[in-house]
Structure formats: structure tokens, C-alpha cells
Enzyme design. Structure first.
Site, PDB file in Angstrom:
ATOM      1  N   MET A 159       0.877  -3.866   4.462  1.00 11.05           N
ATOM      2  CA  MET A 159       1.945  -3.771   3.458  1.00 11.05           C
ATOM      3  C   MET A 159       3.220  -3.225   4.094  1.00 11.05           C
ATOM      4  O   MET A 159       3.174  -2.326   4.937  1.00 11.05           O
ATOM      5  CB  MET A 159       1.509  -2.857   2.333  1.00 11.05           C
ATOM      6  CG  MET A 159       0.388  -3.498   1.555  1.00 11.05           C
ATOM      7  SD  MET A 159       0.418  -2.990  -0.135  1.00 11.05           S
ATOM      8  CE  MET A 159      -1.036  -3.826  -0.725  1.00 11.05           C
ATOM      9  N   LYS A 189       1.052   2.684   9.970  1.00  8.36           N
ATOM     10  CA  LYS A 189       1.565   1.348  10.314  1.00  8.36           C
ATOM     11  C   LYS A 189       2.742   1.503  11.277  1.00  8.36           C
ATOM     12  O   LYS A 189       2.902   0.738  12.207  1.00  8.36           O
ATOM     13  CB  LYS A 189       1.992   0.572   9.071  1.00  8.36           C
ATOM     14  CG  LYS A 189       2.286  -0.884   9.433  1.00  8.36           C
ATOM     15  CD  LYS A 189       2.949  -1.632   8.323  1.00  8.36           C
ATOM     16  CE  LYS A 189       4.252  -1.037   7.929  1.00  8.36           C
ATOM     17  NZ  LYS A 189       5.443  -1.737   8.360  1.00  8.36           N
ATOM     18  N   MET A 212      11.912   5.092   2.483  1.00 11.72           N
ATOM     19  CA  MET A 212      13.205   4.419   2.295  1.00 11.72           C
ATOM     20  C   MET A 212      13.154   3.588   1.003  1.00 11.72           C
ATOM     21  O   MET A 212      13.957   2.675   0.815  1.00 11.72           O
ATOM     22  CB  MET A 212      13.528   3.528   3.504  1.00 11.72           C
ATOM     23  CG  MET A 212      13.658   4.347   4.792  1.00 11.72           C
ATOM     24  SD  MET A 212      14.764   3.630   6.010  1.00 11.72           S
ATOM     25  CE  MET A 212      13.987   2.077   6.323  1.00 11.72           C
ATOM     26  N   GLY A 213      12.204   3.917   0.144  1.00  8.32           N
ATOM     27  CA  GLY A 213      12.132   3.243  -1.143  1.00  8.32           C
ATOM     28  C   GLY A 213      11.518   1.859  -1.068  1.00  8.32           C
ATOM     29  O   GLY A 213      10.888   1.486  -0.089  1.00  8.32           O
ATOM     30  N   ARG A 247       9.407  -4.903   3.981  1.00  7.44           N
ATOM     31  CA  ARG A 247      10.028  -6.118   4.534  1.00  7.44           C
ATOM     32  C   ARG A 247       9.211  -7.379   4.257  1.00  7.44           C
ATOM     33  O   ARG A 247       9.705  -8.484   4.490  1.00  7.44           O
ATOM     34  CB  ARG A 247      10.274  -5.946   6.037  1.00  7.44           C
ATOM     35  CG  ARG A 247      11.405  -4.968   6.333  1.00  7.44           C
ATOM     36  CD  ARG A 247      11.816  -5.002   7.795  1.00  7.44           C
ATOM     37  NE  ARG A 247      13.044  -4.256   8.036  1.00  7.44           N
ATOM     38  CZ  ARG A 247      13.086  -3.024   8.549  1.00  7.44           C
ATOM     39  NH1 ARG A 247      11.988  -2.409   8.889  1.00  7.44           N
ATOM     40  NH2 ARG A 247      14.259  -2.413   8.733  1.00  7.44           N
ATOM     41  N   HIS A 277       2.929   3.181   0.498  1.00  7.20           N
ATOM     42  CA  HIS A 277       3.603   4.446   0.161  1.00  7.20           C
ATOM     43  C   HIS A 277       2.787   5.208  -0.884  1.00  7.20           C
ATOM     44  O   HIS A 277       2.633   6.425  -0.793  1.00  7.20           O
ATOM     45  CB  HIS A 277       4.984   4.183  -0.456  1.00  7.20           C
ATOM     46  CG  HIS A 277       5.961   3.495   0.437  1.00  7.20           C
ATOM     47  ND1 HIS A 277       6.372   2.200   0.238  1.00  7.20           N
ATOM     48  CD2 HIS A 277       6.623   3.943   1.535  1.00  7.20           C
ATOM     49  CE1 HIS A 277       7.251   1.876   1.164  1.00  7.20           C
ATOM     50  NE2 HIS A 277       7.420   2.900   1.963  1.00  7.20           N
ATOM     51  N   LEU A 333       8.976   0.857  -2.864  1.00  9.59           N
ATOM     52  CA  LEU A 333       7.617   1.330  -2.603  1.00  9.59           C
ATOM     53  C   LEU A 333       6.554   0.259  -2.827  1.00  9.59           C
ATOM     54  O   LEU A 333       6.687  -0.594  -3.697  1.00  9.59           O
ATOM     55  CB  LEU A 333       7.324   2.526  -3.515  1.00  9.59           C
ATOM     56  CG  LEU A 333       8.304   3.692  -3.412  1.00  9.59           C
ATOM     57  CD1 LEU A 333       7.851   4.834  -4.301  1.00  9.59           C
ATOM     58  CD2 LEU A 333       8.478   4.166  -1.983  1.00  9.59           C
ATOM     59  N   GLN A 384       6.482   5.717  15.339  1.00  3.27           N
ATOM     60  CA  GLN A 384       7.245   6.725  14.593  1.00  3.27           C
ATOM     61  C   GLN A 384       6.407   7.993  14.415  1.00  3.27           C
ATOM     62  O   GLN A 384       6.889   9.111  14.609  1.00  3.27           O
ATOM     63  CB  GLN A 384       7.654   6.151  13.239  1.00  3.27           C
ATOM     64  CG  GLN A 384       8.239   7.168  12.284  1.00  3.27           C
ATOM     65  CD  GLN A 384       8.820   6.523  11.040  1.00  3.27           C
ATOM     66  OE1 GLN A 384       9.939   6.061  11.049  1.00  3.27           O
ATOM     67  NE2 GLN A 384       8.057   6.494   9.962  1.00  3.27           N
TER      68      GLN A 384
END
Ligand code: PAF
Length: 273
Positions: A175, A140, A21-22, A178, A28, A24, A144
């Protein structure tokens, strides 16, 4: 994108996909680096998916910096960056979703009941567009990852799912995009999550395997940091996510804690001796 993917597939290339979702961070980038090693053509997507946010959550304020993301992805030598817009992915009349029965009813799904339906739906859509052979998701977001693995199996999707290691700041904070919500005062408080996981690990090593006792000790530790609101702390089966009372086999400890505006999650596998 579908045409590009068809071309890559026709020329015998292995497509590796890292959906994001960017905004980064190193987490990521480590997935992207891992992806680089696993195939020929590496596709990274950036899409802040509206259907995985409930009203009142941070969809509108979710951090974004497309230029910076593109520069970072280019540096990692990805072959393609896919950043569709909302209208392209959710056109007027959109009404078909992918939802799962049991796994979303645990952990984050309890306080975010529509979240995983949004995730499974967008991930299937992205899979159908990017047509990867391999896709990588960070550990993390453990729930999901488990949900996506289950979905891939249940729907016979011909895609290999890889779990990428959690990357931590030097003090141990996992990391997360948020983390940018944390004020300088809240930043040390955010370490409560990692400290609580380590406390659990230490208690287990000391022979305490009663999940309720470990959860109580971790909860106390988090509350002692002040300015924290615990959403959940759970010790569960790493595959079914069902609660475990006694840690007599490998278990997942997972937690979500609000620190100011930031809802942070973390997890650790606990292995009894
Ligand atoms: O983990 C994320 O960033 C998102 O949930 C994902 C997998 C890109 C779907 O929007």
C-alpha cells in the site's frame, strides 16, 4: 502543539507519534493502531513536506484529502491530529538542516539525492514539536526507517523508534499513497515489484545465493511486465545498506520501479537457510 505536548508529558502520559504526509491508507492506519496500543496519547501528523521533494517531483500533485484523513484518524481514536502549514514549519530565513553521511547514498538516495536530508530535517522538527516518547515509521520505507534510527542514535534523541509492518493489497501490492496514480491498466503491472521480491526469495530457497544472478532474474521479470522503468534493484546489508554479493547472512532486497507516473518502492528481508 508544543504546549499540549508539555502538558501531556507533565501529567505522566506516554506520547506516541505517527508522522504522515496524509492521503492515508491501511498501511498508515495499521501504524496508528499499533501506536494506540503503545502509549497513552497518540498524535498523528499530516504534512506534505516540501523539502523532501526535488524540483520536477510530485510535490504539487501529491494526493491530498484532509477531511477523509481526519475522519479515518478519528475512527482510530487518536488523541490529536497535527497539521501545520508550510509557513509555520519553514519560516522566512530557514536554513538549518539535518543530513547524514552514508546511509542516504544508497537505494532511493541515488536518484533522489536531496530526499533524505528533507526527511531527517522534518522528522527532527516534528520530534521537537510533538515531543514523543515513541514514534512509528513503516517498513515499506525501509531506508527511511534505518536512517531515522541512525539519526536518533547519533543525535541522542530520547525517542524509541518502532518499525511497522508493510500492509499489502490482497494480491500483494504494497500500500502506498502513490498507488492512486496508477491507471486501471497499470495496476496489474505494479505487482511486478512484489513478484520480483518473491522470485528472489524462491531462487534463494533453491540454493542460488549470488546477488547479481538474483537481481538479473528479478529485473527480467519486471521488464517482462512492460511499461516499467527500473530505478534500482539492490541486495544489501539491512543495517549499512552496503551491497552484498553473496547472500550468506540475512539481506535486504529493495527496489524502486516507475510504473507510469507512480514511483513505487518495496522490499523484503531475504534469509538464507
Ligand atoms: O514517510 C513519510 O510519509 C514521510 O517521509 C515522513 C516521515 C512523514 C516525513 O515527511
Amino acid at each position: 502543539m508544543q504546549e499540549r505536548s508539555d502538558r501531556m508529558r507533565r501529567s505522566g502520559k506516554t506520547i506516541v507519534f505517527v508522522p504522515t504526509m496524509g492521503f492515508l491508507h491501511e498501511g498508515h492506519l495499521s501504524l496508528i493502531r499499533e501506536g494506540r496500543k503503545l502509549g497513552d496519547d497518540l498524535v498523528v501528523s499530516i504534512f506534505v513536506n516540501p523539502t523532501q521533494f526535488a524540483p520536477g517531483e510530485d510535490f504539487e500533485s501529491y494526493p491530498q484529502d484532509l477531511d477523509r484523513d481526519i475522519a479515518l484518524i478519528r475512527k482510530e481514536k487518536a488523541d490529536l491530529i497535527f497539521f501545520p502549514n508550510q509557513k509555520e514549519l519553514y519560516s522566512t530565513g530557514f536554513q538549518t538542516c539535518v543530513s547524514q553521511e552514508k546511509l542516504p547514498k544508497h537505494l532511493c538516495g541515488l536518484s533522489r539525492p536531496t530526499f533524505f536530508k528533507g526527511v531527517t530535517t522534518i522528522v527532527v522538527k516534528l520530534f521537537n514539536i510533538v515531543k514523543p516518547h515513541i514514534a512509528i515509521f513503516g517498513k515499506k520505507d525501509y531506508q527511511q526507517l534505518v536512517i531515522i534510527r541512525r539519526m536518533v542514535k547519533d543525535l541522542n534523541l530520547d525517542i524509541k523508534i518502532i518499525g511497522g509492518q508493510t500492509v499489502r493489497e490482497s494480491d500483494g501490492l504494497a500500500m502506498s499513497s502513490r498507488n492512486s496514480y496508477l491507471t486501471p491498466e497499470q495496476r496489474p503491472v505494479a505487482l511486478a515489484l512484489f513478484n520480483a521480491l518473491n522470485k528472489a526469495k524462491a531462487l534463494l530457497a533453491d540454493g542460488i545465493n549470488d546477488a547479481a544472478k538474483i537481481i538479473a532474474a528479478s529485473s527480467e521479470l519486471i521488464k517482462s511486465h512492460g511499461n516499467t522503468v527500473i530505478d534500482y534493484i539492490t541486495i544489501c546489508d539491512p543495517e549499512t545498506l552496503e551491497d552484498m554479493k553473496i547472500i550468506d547472512r540475512p539481506a535486504l532486497m529493495a527496489l524502486a520501479v516507475n510504473v507510469g507516473k507512480a514511483r513505487l518502492i518495496d522490499n523484503m528481508l531475504l534469509n538464507p537457510k
